[in-house]
Scaffold this motif. Structure first.
Motif, PDB file in Angstrom:
ATOM      1  N   TRP A   1       0.637  -1.305  -0.054  1.00  0.00           N
ATOM      2  CA  TRP A   1      -0.228  -0.202  -0.156  1.00  0.00           C
ATOM      3  C   TRP A   1       0.829   1.245   0.014  1.00  0.00           C
ATOM      4  N   GLY A   2       2.184   1.234   0.284  1.00  0.00           N
ATOM      5  CA  GLY A   2       2.962   2.430   0.071  1.00  0.00           C
ATOM      6  C   GLY A   2       2.936   2.902   1.753  1.00  0.00           C
ATOM      7  N   ASN A   3       3.645   4.008   1.739  1.00  0.00           N
ATOM      8  CA  ASN A   3       4.000   4.677   3.042  1.00  0.00           C
ATOM      9  C   ASN A   3       3.230   5.875   3.316  1.00  0.00           C
ATOM     10  N   GLN A   4       2.384   6.126   2.344  1.00  0.00           N
ATOM     11  CA  GLN A   4       1.462   7.605   2.163  1.00  0.00           C
ATOM     12  C   GLN A   4       0.074   7.496   2.472  1.00  0.00           C
ATOM     13  N   TRP A   5      -0.363   6.227   2.628  1.00  0.00           N
ATOM     14  CA  TRP A   5      -1.729   6.097   2.700  1.00  0.00           C
ATOM     15  C   TRP A   5      -2.311   6.198   3.998  1.00  0.00           C
ATOM     16  N   THR A   6      -3.825   6.335   4.081  1.00  0.00           N
ATOM     17  CA  THR A   6      -4.336   6.601   5.546  1.00  0.00           C
ATOM     18  C   THR A   6      -4.075   5.340   6.515  1.00  0.00           C
ATOM     19  N   GLY A   7      -3.795   4.229   6.028  1.00  0.00           N
ATOM     20  CA  GLY A   7      -3.573   3.106   6.779  1.00  0.00           C
ATOM     21  C   GLY A   7      -2.361   2.803   6.989  1.00  0.00           C
ATOM     22  N   LYS A   8      -1.526   3.379   6.906  1.00  0.00           N
ATOM     23  CA  LYS A   8       0.094   3.061   6.997  1.00  0.00           C
ATOM     24  C   LYS A   8       0.343   2.685   8.398  1.00  0.00           C
ATOM     25  N   TYR A   9      -0.375   2.934   9.548  1.00  0.00           N
ATOM     26  CA  TYR A   9      -0.164   2.517  10.663  1.00  0.00           C
ATOM     27  C   TYR A   9      -0.706   1.098  10.991  1.00  0.00           C
ATOM     28  N   VAL A  10      -1.568   0.593   9.982  1.00  0.00           N
ATOM     29  CA  VAL A  10      -2.106  -0.795  10.035  1.00  0.00           C
ATOM     30  C   VAL A  10      -1.138  -1.633   9.237  1.00  0.00           C
ATOM     31  N   LEU A  11      -0.734  -1.178   7.993  1.00  0.00           N
ATOM     32  CA  LEU A  11       0.094  -1.933   7.091  1.00  0.00           C
ATOM     33  C   LEU A  11       0.632  -1.218   6.069  1.00  0.00           C
ATOM     34  N   GLU A  12       1.613  -1.439   5.794  1.00  0.00           N
ATOM     35  CA  GLU A  12       2.535  -0.723   4.417  1.00  0.00           C
ATOM     36  C   GLU A  12       2.775  -1.800   3.382  1.00  0.00           C
ATOM     37  N   SER A  13       3.411  -2.830   3.766  1.00  0.00           N
ATOM     38  CA  SER A  13       3.736  -3.947   2.895  1.00  0.00           C
ATOM     39  C   SER A  13       3.490  -5.415   3.539  1.00  0.00           C
ATOM     40  N   LEU A  14       3.497  -6.223   2.520  1.00  0.00           N
ATOM     41  CA  LEU A  14       3.356  -7.752   3.084  1.00  0.00           C
ATOM     42  C   LEU A  14       3.890  -8.677   1.899  1.00  0.00           C
ATOM     43  N   ASP A  15       4.815  -9.517   2.331  1.00  0.00           N
ATOM     44  CA  ASP A  15       5.508 -10.468   1.579  1.00  0.00           C
ATOM     45  C   ASP A  15       5.090 -12.022   2.295  1.00  0.00           C
TER      46      ASP A  15
END
Length: 407
Positions: A123-137
């Protein structure tokens, strides 16, 4: 702040347990026919779909395939017109199967290597949910040695031991800012291991109907020493000890399947599968950190997922001795209850359509291609822990390719 930080770490790996991360890409012929295969005799993919059918295969097989998965998800925060979208990333679920036994023998051996759970989201590091998730692999790779035994000309059974090797790498922002204005970061990554089994029964009837039953067990997958990496302002670094590790056990759920195959005409085959996935084993999520502080404590978080169903149907038409045409589709119910939807797996009830082509490149060599479009029904939710509120819309596009050598 302490309560918020504990919450953030508590919900990190929920992605493992959403219907959206059960990867049902286990063979191109089966994908083309709507993911049916429990009650069919097609190729080495029976090692996974129904070990009981393996000994009934008229030939031995060595085959491998890949199904690149393009995951497109949008999020509209409640009360706004903003739209946030996942970045273009491609997950690569794969399969490899081998089946061998003497011709007309009462036994055959098989080996399967496949990816039944996984995900790739950014989702990147600028979206509104960044404190929930940025990226997942996330990847879970199963290794399954198998034996199949013919009890009679019309009845066979089989089973296999399963070893799971998994990896996870997840990042999210922490609501802490240093003197330069940089937001804190948390990353959890590590390897996981687990064990299970797969067993099936295959039946041929006098009226030409074939029936299959399959059970794939729950696999308790354990991360023993995953790396917990925190990038925070130097003034509070002592609250997030480095280096640090975590441990947890994640129950990847069991699946029960029944399938039917029938040929109403010489060149036609139709199939129907029904699958039940026991997601309700996932009730709580706990994290044990090797080093704790008053800020960073072990966590306990309820999940209370529900069991899920999927309904599949497909057909194959033999256009010539070398060309096969396939089509299918299905519907699956979500495992995620209201209040638990997360950006790791913005899950909801879903439907899908598939198609495929098979072509005999040579006497013993087959090429199979498939394509799937999957629509996850839009879902408006407020997460009870993170309070992230809005509407998720998701589409999935999956081409696939495999080669099979048989003799």
């Amino acid at each position: 702040m302490k309560k918020l930080l504990l919450l953030l770490f508590a919900i990190l790996p929920a992605m493992v347990f959403a219907q959206g991360f059960q990867v049902n890409l286990h063979g191109q012929k089966q994908i083309g026919m709507g993911h049916t295969g429990t009650g069919l005799l097609q190729d080495g993919s029976s090692v996974l779909f129904n070990p009981g059918a393996v000994v009934m295969l008229p030939e031995n097989f060595v085959q491998a395939g890949i199904s690149p998965l393009f995951f497109k998800s949008d999020f509209n925060p409640s009360g706004t017109t903003d739209q946030f979208r996942t970045k273009n990333k491609v997950a690569t679920p794969f399969t490899a199967y081998a089946v061998w036994g003497p011709k007309n023998s009462w036994w055959k051996l098989g080996l399967g290597v496949y990816t039944p759970f996984g995900g790739l989201t950014d989702w990147g590091n600028q979206w509104t949910g960044k404190y929930v998730l940025e990226s997942l692999d996330l990847k879970a790779i199963y290794f399954q040695p198998t034996i199949s035994i013919k009890l009679a000309d019309f009845l066979s059974v089989g089973g296999g031991f399963v070893y799971n090797h998994g990896t996870v790498d997840l990042t999210r922002a922490i609501p802490l800012v240093n003197a330069s204005g940089d937001v804190g970061q948390a990353e959890l990554k590590g390897n996981a291991h687990g064990f299970g089994w797969n067993a099936g029964v295959f039946l041929k009837t006098e009226v030409g109907l074939t029936v299959g039953l399959d059970y794939r067990s729950k696999v308790n997958t354990t991360v023993k020493s995953g790396d917990a990496i925190f990038t925070v302002p130097a003034s509070i670094q002592a609250n997030f000890p480095q280096p640090n590790t975590f441990s947890t056990t994640l129950p990847l759920p069991s699946t029960s399947s029944i399938g039917f195959g029938y040929s109403p005409a010489k060149d036609w085959t139709i199939a129907v599968d029904v699958n039940f996935t026991h997601w309700s084993v996932y009730k709580v999520l706990g994290f044990d950190y090797a080093q704790n502080t008053p800020t960073l404590q072990d966590t306990y978080s309820p999940r209370n997922y529900k069991d899920g169903w999927s309904y599949r149907a497909g057909t194959q038409y033999k256009a010539s001795d070398k060309l096969f045409l396939r089509a299918g589709g299905g519907y699956a119910t979500t495992a995620v209850r209201d209040g638990y939807v997360t950006p790791e797996a913005p899950d909801a009830n879903r439907y899908y359509f598939t198609g495929g082509i098979g072509y005999a490149l040579a006497k013993h060599l087959d090429l199979d291609v498939s394509f799937e479009y999957e629509r996850v029904i839009s879902r408006t939710q407020t997460n009870i822990e993170s309070q992230l509120s809005g509407t998720f819309k998701t589409n999935v596009y999956i081409p696939g390719l495999s080669l099979a050598y048989h003799w």
